[in-house]
Motif scaffolding. Structure first.
Motif, PDB file in Angstrom:
ATOM      1  N   PHE A   4       0.864  -1.167   0.000  1.00 63.90           N
ATOM      2  CA  PHE A   4       0.000   0.000   0.000  1.00 63.90           C
ATOM      3  C   PHE A   4       0.902   1.219   0.000  1.00 63.90           C
ATOM      4  N   GLU A   5       0.628   2.165  -0.875  1.00 63.52           N
ATOM      5  CA  GLU A   5       1.455   3.364  -0.893  1.00 63.52           C
ATOM      6  C   GLU A   5       0.626   4.581  -1.246  1.00 63.52           C
ATOM      7  N   PHE A   6       1.101   5.713  -0.784  1.00 64.94           N
ATOM      8  CA  PHE A   6       0.440   6.984  -1.043  1.00 64.94           C
ATOM      9  C   PHE A   6       1.450   8.106  -0.838  1.00 64.94           C
ATOM     10  N   ILE A   7       1.054   9.301  -1.251  1.00 60.56           N
ATOM     11  CA  ILE A   7       1.915  10.474  -1.065  1.00 60.56           C
ATOM     12  C   ILE A   7       1.163  11.530  -0.266  1.00 60.56           C
ATOM     13  N   ILE A   8       1.940  12.386   0.388  1.00 54.75           N
ATOM     14  CA  ILE A   8       1.395  13.546   1.076  1.00 54.75           C
ATOM     15  C   ILE A   8       2.151  14.748   0.527  1.00 54.75           C
ATOM     16  N   ILE A   9       1.428  15.645  -0.101  1.00 53.39           N
ATOM     17  CA  ILE A   9       2.041  16.853  -0.662  1.00 53.39           C
ATOM     18  C   ILE A   9       2.281  17.848   0.469  1.00 53.39           C
ATOM     19  N   GLY A  10       3.453  18.470   0.457  1.00 50.88           N
ATOM     20  CA  GLY A  10       3.774  19.499   1.430  1.00 50.88           C
ATOM     21  C   GLY A  10       5.006  19.160   2.242  1.00 50.88           C
ATOM     22  N   LYS A  11       5.503  20.160   2.927  1.00 56.13           N
ATOM     23  CA  LYS A  11       6.685  19.994   3.761  1.00 56.13           C
ATOM     24  C   LYS A  11       6.293  19.312   5.063  1.00 56.13           C
ATOM     25  N   PRO A  12       6.950  18.208   5.400  1.00 51.05           N
ATOM     26  CA  PRO A  12       6.607  17.512   6.647  1.00 51.05           C
ATOM     27  C   PRO A  12       6.993  18.325   7.881  1.00 51.05           C
ATOM     28  N   ASP A  19       5.759  24.360  17.603  1.00 51.26           N
ATOM     29  CA  ASP A  19       4.400  24.697  17.194  1.00 51.26           C
ATOM     30  C   ASP A  19       3.538  23.429  17.186  1.00 51.26           C
ATOM     31  N   LYS A  20       2.974  23.109  18.331  1.00 50.11           N
ATOM     32  CA  LYS A  20       2.228  21.861  18.496  1.00 50.11           C
ATOM     33  C   LYS A  20       0.949  21.820  17.663  1.00 50.11           C
ATOM     34  N   GLN A  21       0.341  22.976  17.410  1.00 42.65           N
ATOM     35  CA  GLN A  21      -0.852  22.997  16.560  1.00 42.65           C
ATOM     36  C   GLN A  21      -0.478  22.616  15.123  1.00 42.65           C
ATOM     37  N   ARG A  22       0.646  23.113  14.661  1.00 39.30           N
ATOM     38  CA  ARG A  22       1.115  22.756  13.313  1.00 39.30           C
ATOM     39  C   ARG A  22       1.377  21.251  13.216  1.00 39.30           C
ATOM     40  N   LEU A  23       1.942  20.679  14.268  1.00 40.49           N
ATOM     41  CA  LEU A  23       2.193  19.238  14.309  1.00 40.49           C
ATOM     42  C   LEU A  23       0.877  18.458  14.285  1.00 40.49           C
ATOM     43  N   ALA A  28      -3.012  15.193  11.222  1.00 37.80           N
ATOM     44  CA  ALA A  28      -4.384  15.076  10.720  1.00 37.80           C
ATOM     45  C   ALA A  28      -4.390  14.977   9.192  1.00 37.80           C
ATOM     46  N   LYS A  29      -3.529  15.736   8.553  1.00 38.12           N
ATOM     47  CA  LYS A  29      -3.431  15.688   7.085  1.00 38.12           C
ATOM     48  C   LYS A  29      -2.961  14.310   6.633  1.00 38.12           C
ATOM     49  N   VAL A  30      -1.903  13.791   7.262  1.00 35.36           N
ATOM     50  CA  VAL A  30      -1.383  12.467   6.911  1.00 35.36           C
ATOM     51  C   VAL A  30      -2.472  11.414   7.106  1.00 35.36           C
ATOM     52  N   ARG A  31      -3.140  11.479   8.237  1.00 39.25           N
ATOM     53  CA  ARG A  31      -4.206  10.504   8.539  1.00 39.25           C
ATOM     54  C   ARG A  31      -5.325  10.588   7.506  1.00 39.25           C
ATOM     55  N   HIS A  32      -5.735  11.796   7.168  1.00 36.18           N
ATOM     56  CA  HIS A  32      -6.812  12.009   6.198  1.00 36.18           C
ATOM     57  C   HIS A  32      -6.439  11.423   4.826  1.00 36.18           C
ATOM     58  N   VAL A  72       9.568  11.151  10.677  1.00 38.04           N
ATOM     59  CA  VAL A  72       8.882   9.866  10.559  1.00 38.04           C
ATOM     60  C   VAL A  72       7.918   9.583  11.716  1.00 38.04           C
ATOM     61  N   LYS A  73       8.231  10.051  12.908  1.00 36.84           N
ATOM     62  CA  LYS A  73       7.366   9.752  14.056  1.00 36.84           C
ATOM     63  C   LYS A  73       5.937  10.271  13.862  1.00 36.84           C
ATOM     64  N   PRO A  74       5.734  11.520  13.437  1.00 36.78           N
ATOM     65  CA  PRO A  74       4.357  11.967  13.219  1.00 36.78           C
ATOM     66  C   PRO A  74       3.616  11.143  12.164  1.00 36.78           C
ATOM     67  N   VAL A  75       4.337  10.710  11.134  1.00 35.16           N
ATOM     68  CA  VAL A  75       3.704   9.907  10.083  1.00 35.16           C
ATOM     69  C   VAL A  75       3.321   8.540  10.628  1.00 35.16           C
ATOM     70  N   ARG A  76       4.260   7.898  11.313  1.00 31.51           N
ATOM     71  CA  ARG A  76       3.969   6.585  11.897  1.00 31.51           C
ATOM     72  C   ARG A  76       2.804   6.672  12.875  1.00 31.51           C
ATOM     73  N   ASP A  77       2.775   7.704  13.710  1.00 29.93           N
ATOM     74  CA  ASP A  77       1.684   7.881  14.674  1.00 29.93           C
ATOM     75  C   ASP A  77       0.349   8.104  13.969  1.00 29.93           C
ATOM     76  N   ALA A  78       0.367   8.878  12.892  1.00 28.69           N
ATOM     77  CA  ALA A  78      -0.872   9.195  12.172  1.00 28.69           C
ATOM     78  C   ALA A  78      -1.505   7.962  11.534  1.00 28.69           C
ATOM     79  N   LEU A  79      -0.695   6.956  11.224  1.00 30.81           N
ATOM     80  CA  LEU A  79      -1.208   5.752  10.561  1.00 30.81           C
ATOM     81  C   LEU A  79      -1.751   4.708  11.542  1.00 30.81           C
ATOM     82  N   ASN A  80      -1.521   4.952  12.852  1.00 31.40           N
ATOM     83  CA  ASN A  80      -2.084   4.058  13.876  1.00 31.40           C
ATOM     84  C   ASN A  80      -3.603   4.036  13.751  1.00 31.40           C
TER      85      ASN A  80
END
Length: 138
Positions: A4-12, A19-23, A28-32, A72-80
């Motif tokens: 399974f693969e996908f892309i996320i456009i934008g700067k990680p 800036d915790k709100q930005r995180l 949320a974007k990755v999860r969506h 990578v941590k925010p991405v891995r967390d978002a996929l949980n």
């Protein structure tokens, strides 16, 4: 099911950002994006191999490009709960960085990766596969 693969456009966003709100917005974007591409109603419970490649735009140097280990941590967390039950299922992991201002020769390019290159912007490519059998590893 996999790969399974996908892309996320934008700067990680780095998990070390102040800036915790930005995180939260980035996760949320990755999860969506993952939810919109994931073809199943439930996460898988199997062991997985994950590769995250950050294709960044830095024509004049790499200052401002986040370290791959910090993105990578925010991405891995978002996929949980979307792709896998919990990221403890990731037994094999690779993180890579590639400057978009270089030439690439890609054999057998996936439609997801082609979409990223055609976007004309910085992006992450996330690929999730069945983990290799540990008894067959050297």
């Amino acid at each position: 099911m996999l790969p399974f693969e996908f892309i996320i456009i934008g700067k990680p966003v780095s998990h070390q950002t102040k800036d915790k709100q930005r995180l939260r917005d980035w996760k949320a974007k990755v999860r969506h994006v993952a939810e919109n591409h994931w073809p199943h109603s439930n996460p898988l419970g199997d062991s997985m191999q994950v590769t995250i490649t950050h294709y960044y735009d830095a024509p004049h140097g790499e200052e401002g490009v986040p370290d791959s280990d910090n993105i990578v941590k925010p991405v891995r967390d978002a996929l949980n709960g979307v792709v896998y039950v919990d990221d403890y299922q990731i037994t094999d992991f690779m993180s890579r960085r590639r400057n978009l201002n270089r030439s690439f020769r890609v054999k057998g390019m996936s439609s997801a990766l082609a979409e990223g290159f055609c976007a004309g912007a910085e992006f992450l490519h996330v690929k999730i596969e069945v983990a290799p059998d540990p008894s067959e590893l050297n």
